[in-house]
Design an enzyme around this catalytic site. Structure first.
Site, PDB file in Angstrom:
ATOM      1  N   SER A  70       0.830  -1.195   0.000  1.00  0.00           N
ATOM      2  CA  SER A  70       0.000   0.000   0.000  1.00  0.00           C
ATOM      3  C   SER A  70       0.875   1.259   0.000  1.00  0.00           C
ATOM      4  CB  SER A  70      -0.969  -0.059   1.185  1.00  0.00           C
ATOM      5  OG  SER A  70      -2.009   0.869   1.055  1.00  0.00           O
ATOM      6  N   ASP A 107     -10.099  -4.094  -4.951  1.00  0.00           N
ATOM      7  CA  ASP A 107      -9.320  -3.054  -4.277  1.00  0.00           C
ATOM      8  C   ASP A 107      -9.384  -1.796  -5.134  1.00  0.00           C
ATOM      9  OD1 ASP A 107      -7.323  -1.433  -3.191  1.00  0.00           O
ATOM     10  OD2 ASP A 107      -5.758  -2.963  -3.275  1.00  0.00           O
ATOM     11  N   HIS A 141      -8.005  -5.083  -0.424  1.00  0.00           N
ATOM     12  CA  HIS A 141      -6.814  -4.389   0.050  1.00  0.00           C
ATOM     13  C   HIS A 141      -6.534  -4.782   1.507  1.00  0.00           C
ATOM     14  CE1 HIS A 141      -4.052  -0.955  -0.510  1.00  0.00           C
ATOM     15  NE2 HIS A 141      -4.187  -0.787   0.788  1.00  0.00           N
TER      16      HIS A 141
END
Length: 327
Positions: free
Chosen positions: A166, A267, A297
């Site tokens: 991320s 995601d 995610h």
């Protein structure tokens, strides 16, 4: 990825059940919390669904000096070895605002075990106390320090990879470009669902804006805490896919380290991850792309509940072993 009429149908039954349980728990959304509360909330829940911590021969706390004299806490994880180990510099996710070495320790331990390498995980400084580009500068300073101090740590300075998930994936991707520019060879950039774009305008941002764990208000919350001003969204150091440098040009990607990219299908960030993998390939960079079907995610930290998490750990570790010449 086109808009799906019932995007929740894409989720695996286990993933859907997990999201339903989270919704029933009724916790306030992170974007409704102060940054301090958000940090505490994230830490409290970070390991609930994660695998048990893998036992390793070496776990050492480190201090990495940043350019302003600040000492960044970091932790080294390594299996037993009688030779200098290759090393992955790891940057945790959390929207530049939450997360820590502790929240991602189980992942890092598992990668060290599976890839037979050392992992150095860094507590780079977080927003809103530390705005862009502090996290990136901390990452760069950590890489420089690791190169200089590898031998003293019984690590192989000629075999360094960088990775993250991320926001940590953003930091890793941007630092890989900087390493190319500096002539610092990296064995691999390991990117779990990285943030790559400055604006939330791809189809996956719309399809998965609500109900898939990372929601649009969370992304805006993180960006608003991290960025100094709207113009930062268009800085390549925040948006390696489509951001520009001071001359107004998108940074070229030829010659950056080979990439392993692991994306979650459901995601908001999937499309920008795909587009970044495509840009790397177009620049002649070897790219190994995996898309994990039906998961959201953050799934790599759900190893106790979501089998794809362990698949992703194994895939990433295989890429590391290959990059380090340890197949």
């Amino acid at each position: 990825m086109s808009h799906h009429p019932n995007s929740r149908a894409l989720l695996t039954p286990l993933m859907r059940g997990l999201l339903d349980r989270m919704a029933r728990a009724g916790h306030p959304p992170m974007h409704a919390l102060s940054p301090t509360q958000a940090k505490q909330f994230y830490e409290a829940g970070a390991t609930v669904l994660d695998i048990a911590p893998h036992k390793l021969a070496r776990v050492e706390d480190l201090k990495i000096p940043a350019r302003d004299g600040f000492e960044l806490p970091a932790r080294l994880f390594a299996p037993q070895a009688d030779h200098a180990l290759p090393v992955l510099l790891y940057l945790h996710g959390g929207g530049f605002t939450v997360g820590s070495v502790a929240s991602h320790e189980r992942l890092c331990r598992h990668l060290a075990h599976l890839a037979r390498c050392a992992v150095v995980s860094v507590d780079y400084r977080l927003a809103p106390e530390w705005k862009f580009p502090t996290a990136l500068e901390d990452t760069w300073d950590s890489l420089a320090w690791l190169r200089d101090n590898a031998a003293a740590l019984r690590l192989d300075a000629s075999r360094i990879a960088i990775g993250g998930d991320s926001a940590g994936g953003t930091l890793a991707a941007v630092t890989a470009i900087g390493a190319r520019d500096a002539g610092w060879p990296l064995a691999l950039q390991l990117l779990f669902y990285p943030g790559c774009a400055g604006h939330q305008n791809t189809p996956s941002h719309h399809t998965f804006a609500k109900g898939f764990l990372l929601e649009e208000p969370h992304i805006s919350y993180f960006f608003n805490h991290y960025l100094r001003c709207p113009a930062d969204r268009d800085d390549w150091r925040f948006a390696p896919l489509d951001g520009v440098d001071t001359t107004g040009h998108v940074r070229e990607l030829d010659g950056v380290a080979p990439a392993w990219v692991g994306l979650a299908e459901c995601d908001p960030l999937t499309d920008e991850g795909l587009l970044y993998a495509d840009r790397l390939r177009m620049a002649g960079v070897p790219v190994d792309l995996e898309i994990y079907a039906g998961v959201v995610h953050g799934f790599i930290n759900f190893g106790r509940a979501i089998p794809q998490a362990l698949t992703a750990h194994n895939d990433a570790a295989r890429a590391l072993r290959h990059a380090f010449g340890d197949t």
